[in-house]
Design a protein around this motif. Structure first.
Motif, PDB file in Angstrom:
ATOM      1  N   VAL A 186     -14.669 -30.858  26.700  1.00 43.07           N
ATOM      2  CA  VAL A 186     -13.338 -31.395  26.986  1.00 43.07           C
ATOM      3  C   VAL A 186     -12.280 -30.295  26.836  1.00 43.07           C
ATOM      4  N   VAL A 187     -12.376 -29.492  25.798  1.00 40.57           N
ATOM      5  CA  VAL A 187     -11.430 -28.392  25.609  1.00 40.57           C
ATOM      6  C   VAL A 187     -11.534 -27.386  26.750  1.00 40.57           C
ATOM      7  N   MET A 188     -12.753 -27.050  27.141  1.00 41.51           N
ATOM      8  CA  MET A 188     -12.964 -26.104  28.231  1.00 41.51           C
ATOM      9  C   MET A 188     -12.360 -26.636  29.526  1.00 41.51           C
ATOM     10  N   MET A 189     -12.578 -27.903  29.846  1.00 38.47           N
ATOM     11  CA  MET A 189     -12.025 -28.474  31.073  1.00 38.47           C
ATOM     12  C   MET A 189     -10.503 -28.575  30.999  1.00 38.47           C
ATOM     13  N   SER A 190      -9.963 -28.907  29.828  1.00 41.69           N
ATOM     14  CA  SER A 190      -8.509 -28.976  29.681  1.00 41.69           C
ATOM     15  C   SER A 190      -7.871 -27.604  29.878  1.00 41.69           C
ATOM     16  N   LEU A 191      -8.469 -26.585  29.323  1.00 43.86           N
ATOM     17  CA  LEU A 191      -7.948 -25.224  29.531  1.00 43.86           C
ATOM     18  C   LEU A 191      -8.068 -24.801  30.985  1.00 43.86           C
ATOM     19  N   ASP A 192      -9.158 -25.173  31.625  1.00 43.06           N
ATOM     20  CA  ASP A 192      -9.351 -24.812  33.021  1.00 43.06           C
ATOM     21  C   ASP A 192      -8.294 -25.460  33.907  1.00 43.06           C
ATOM     22  N   VAL A 193      -8.029 -26.746  33.679  1.00 40.86           N
ATOM     23  CA  VAL A 193      -7.022 -27.448  34.477  1.00 40.86           C
ATOM     24  C   VAL A 193      -5.613 -26.986  34.096  1.00 40.86           C
ATOM     25  N   GLY A 194      -5.377 -26.819  32.813  1.00 42.99           N
ATOM     26  CA  GLY A 194      -4.033 -26.448  32.353  1.00 42.99           C
ATOM     27  C   GLY A 194      -3.623 -25.033  32.736  1.00 42.99           C
ATOM     28  N   LEU A 195      -4.557 -24.114  32.690  1.00 46.75           N
ATOM     29  CA  LEU A 195      -4.240 -22.717  33.000  1.00 46.75           C
ATOM     30  C   LEU A 195      -4.502 -22.357  34.457  1.00 46.75           C
TER      31      LEU A 195
END
Length: 72
Positions: A62-71
């Motif tokens: 979830v953290v990895m996907m959030s960073l991918d979408v956010g950045l």
């Protein structure tokens, strides 16, 4: 004389394969995640930390996907 010919053929192969690279890299990443989790979860189960390993893996994803979408 073989090296320039092979270089041109290699460059042509890269141009042809470039549209497939995002899918190939996504498949490779998914395969790596599967292999790692397939190894970690059963080993953690045997040590009594199965739930912790499972939830940590989900949280990491979830953290990895959030960073991918956010950045982006």
């Amino acid at each position: 004389m073989v090296e320039p010919l092979a270089g041109v053929l290699g460059a042509f192969a890269v141009v042809l394969a470039e549209p497939l690279l995002p899918y190939a890299l996504g498949f490779a990443a998914g395969a790596m995640v599967y292999v790692v989790l397939d190894d970690i979860i059963p080993e953690a189960q045997s040590c009594g930390n199965g739930k912790l390993a499972s939830w940590s893996s989900v949280l990491g994803f979830v953290v990895m996907m959030s960073l991918d979408v956010g950045l982006g």
